[in-house]
Design a protein around this motif. Structure first.
Motif, short mmCIF file in Angstrom:
data_model
loop_
_atom_site.label_atom_id
_atom_site.label_comp_id
_atom_site.label_asym_id
_atom_site.label_seq_id
_atom_site.Cartn_x
_atom_site.Cartn_y
_atom_site.Cartn_z
N ASP A 1 0.71 -1.09 -0.13
CA ASP A 1 0.04 0.11 -0.07
C ASP A 1 0.86 1.18 0.25
O ASP A 1 0.60 2.19 -0.69
N ASP A 2 1.81 1.29 0.75
CA ASP A 2 2.82 2.30 0.79
C ASP A 2 3.52 2.69 -0.47
O ASP A 2 3.56 3.73 -0.85
N ARG A 3 3.97 1.18 -1.25
CA ARG A 3 4.71 1.79 -2.41
C ARG A 3 3.63 2.30 -3.43
O ARG A 3 3.93 3.10 -4.26
N ARG A 4 2.59 1.75 -3.45
CA ARG A 4 1.47 2.23 -4.40
C ARG A 4 1.14 3.63 -4.17
O ARG A 4 0.87 4.60 -5.06
N ALA A 5 0.89 4.28 -3.05
CA ALA A 5 0.65 5.58 -2.69
C ALA A 5 1.92 6.47 -3.06
O ALA A 5 1.69 7.48 -3.52
N ARG A 6 3.18 6.04 -2.83
CA ARG A 6 4.20 6.75 -3.49
C ARG A 6 4.29 6.78 -4.92
O ARG A 6 4.70 7.80 -5.29
N ARG A 7 4.02 5.55 -5.64
CA ARG A 7 4.01 5.81 -7.03
C ARG A 7 3.01 6.50 -7.49
O ARG A 7 3.07 7.60 -8.40
N GLU A 8 1.70 6.64 -6.99
CA GLU A 8 0.69 7.45 -7.30
C GLU A 8 1.04 8.82 -6.81
O GLU A 8 0.48 10.00 -7.80
N GLN A 9 1.73 9.17 -5.86
CA GLN A 9 2.04 10.40 -5.68
C GLN A 9 3.44 10.92 -6.61
O GLN A 9 3.17 12.12 -7.42
N SER A 10 3.95 10.21 -7.14
CA SER A 10 5.08 10.49 -7.85
C SER A 10 4.53 10.69 -9.25
O SER A 10 4.65 11.72 -10.03
N ARG A 11 3.45 9.93 -9.68
CA ARG A 11 2.70 10.11 -11.12
C ARG A 11 1.79 11.52 -11.22
O ARG A 11 2.18 12.24 -12.15
N ARG A 12 1.38 11.90 -10.07
CA ARG A 12 0.65 13.23 -9.81
C ARG A 12 1.52 14.18 -10.09
O ARG A 12 1.33 15.10 -10.74
N LEU A 13 2.92 14.33 -9.40
CA LEU A 13 3.79 15.16 -9.31
C LEU A 13 4.17 15.28 -10.97
O LEU A 13 4.36 16.46 -11.34
N ALA A 14 4.53 14.62 -11.39
CA ALA A 14 4.92 14.15 -12.78
C ALA A 14 4.00 14.77 -13.84
O ALA A 14 4.33 15.55 -14.77
N HIS A 15 2.80 14.69 -13.69
CA HIS A 15 1.65 15.16 -14.58
C HIS A 15 1.51 16.49 -14.29
O HIS A 15 1.36 17.29 -15.39
N GLU A 16 1.73 17.18 -13.04
CA GLU A 16 1.68 18.49 -12.67
C GLU A 16 2.81 19.09 -13.72
O GLU A 16 2.73 20.26 -14.13
N GLY A 17 3.94 18.50 -13.59
CA GLY A 17 5.05 18.91 -14.31
C GLY A 17 5.04 19.08 -15.71
O GLY A 17 5.12 19.91 -16.36
#
Length: 374
Positions: free
Chosen positions: A8-24
């Motif tokens: 769950d932690d890895r999934r949450a971190r991956r989702e956070q990374s994707r969100r930041l990248a798409h904002e970028g």
């Protein structure tokens, strides 16, 4: 239970990374490149194996010509994902743009050879991209642009030998190769147009290739007229007027000797961008070639605009020297002559000049301390 929590932690971190990248990516598309780079970097701090973020950060850095970090990002992206056609394509285009940025400083044979090396590497990368993404009109269009630039490098030493490009006139052996390069450029641009019939940028770039080919012919007129027609096609396709095609059309039509059309295109370009001094020049040149009675007035006005622009450019160049600490000794009084209104505004309001604004002028008959640039 612990494994599930870790998942769950890895999934949450991956989702956070994707969100930041798409904002970028949203920032990158809006040309907010520094914000984009910051967001991509934050995403990669969370997930260091995110090829998409590396590639798109590379594209943002390429837009700023942050050369070495840009290449490092693209290299990492294709290491992580060897079949990443988008990354190869943007990396190849970055080489073409970097070559064009360096061109103004290419004044020795090694510099000119570096131009060839950069564009050849860019073509290699774009060829790999085309293999991986055979349906990408963008890839074929920009590989065609890279071949166009290579062709330009080949023919310019012959066309303007007085410039001593590449250490002197190009050897005769380059002639056939140049023709082959031009054919490759046209082939790629035509392929891009097949994939995307409404691709205005492609039509405009094809006009550039045709103009270069025409310039090498004993009678340039037929080829230049063909290039002109291709540029008119680009103008018709650019229905939203998103591309600066009018300025390019003005230049091409002037070369083709169709001065009335050149002036019309140049005036349209100036309407869209009053600071477009190149188009202003072609208005003046076209009117003079047409023996228009207003030509002397327009030429005088254009001369004043160009002199004003030169003043602003000189002021901005010195401002960059101040920012980098390469010039700090002279007071701004030494710049008061021949300053345009915009240049005066820069000196008066830009924080770059705050220290020099407070610096008193030199005493009468005295001499200001020399800067390191003197």
């Amino acid at each position: 239970m612990e494994e599930a929590e870790e998942d769950d932690d890895r999934r949450a971190r991956r989702e956070q990374s994707r969100r930041l990248a798409h904002e970028g990516e949203a920032c990158r598309k809006n040309r907010q490149y520094t914000d984009a780079i910051r967001l991509f970097t934050e995403a990669l701090e969370i997930d260091g194996a995110y090829a998409w973020a590396y590639a798109h950060r590379g594209a943002a850095r390429a837009a700023l010509d942050d050369w070495e970090p840009c290449c490092a990002d693209f290299r990492k992206a294709v290491e992580l994902k060897p079949d990443y056609g988008w990354a190869y394509a943007r990396w190849g285009e970055a080489h073409r743009m970097n070559a064009s940025y360096r061109l103004g400083r290419a004044d020795t044979p090694p510099d000119w050879r570096e131009q060839h090396a950069l564009i050849d590497r860019g073509i290699e990368l774009l060829e790999r991209a085309a293999e991986l993404s055979p349906g990408s009109a963008w890839t074929f269009a920009h590989r065609g642009a890279a071949y166009t630039y290579k062709y330009w490098l080949e023919v310019m030493p012959r066309l303007v030998p007085a410039l001593e490009l590449d250490g002197g006139p190009a050897p005769e052996a380059r002639g056939a190769r140049g023709g082959d390069v031009a054919a490759r450029a046209l082939q790629d641009l035509d392929r891009a147009r097949e994939l995307d019939p409404g691709y205005a940028w492609v039509a405009a770039f094809k006009a550039c290739v045709l103009a270069l080919i025409a310039r090498e012919q004993p009678d340039m007129t037929p080829g230049l007229l063909e290039a002109r027609d291709c540029m008119l096609d680009a103008l018709a396709l650019d229905v939203d007027e998103r591309l600066p095609i009018h300025a390019a059309a003005a230049k091409l039509m002037s070369c083709a000797g169709t001065f009335r059309e050149s002036v019309a295109s140049a005036l349209r370009a100036v309407e869209r961008n009053p600071a477009d001094v190149f188009s202003r020049y072609f208005v003046a040149a076209g009117l003079k070639h047409m023996n228009d009675p207003l030509a002397p007035v327009v030429i005088e006005h254009t001369r004043k605009v160009l002199e004003s622009t030169r003043s602003e450019i000189d002021t901005m160049l010195r401002g960059l020297d101040v920012l980098e600490g390469r010039e700090s000794g002279r007071s701004i009084v030494s710049r008061r002559n021949n300053l345009s209104v915009e240049a005066i505004a820069l000196v008066a309001f830009d924080p770059t000049w705050s220290d020099l604004r407070m610096k008193p002028p030199s005493p009468p008959g005295g001499r200001e301390p020399q800067s390191r640039n003197d």
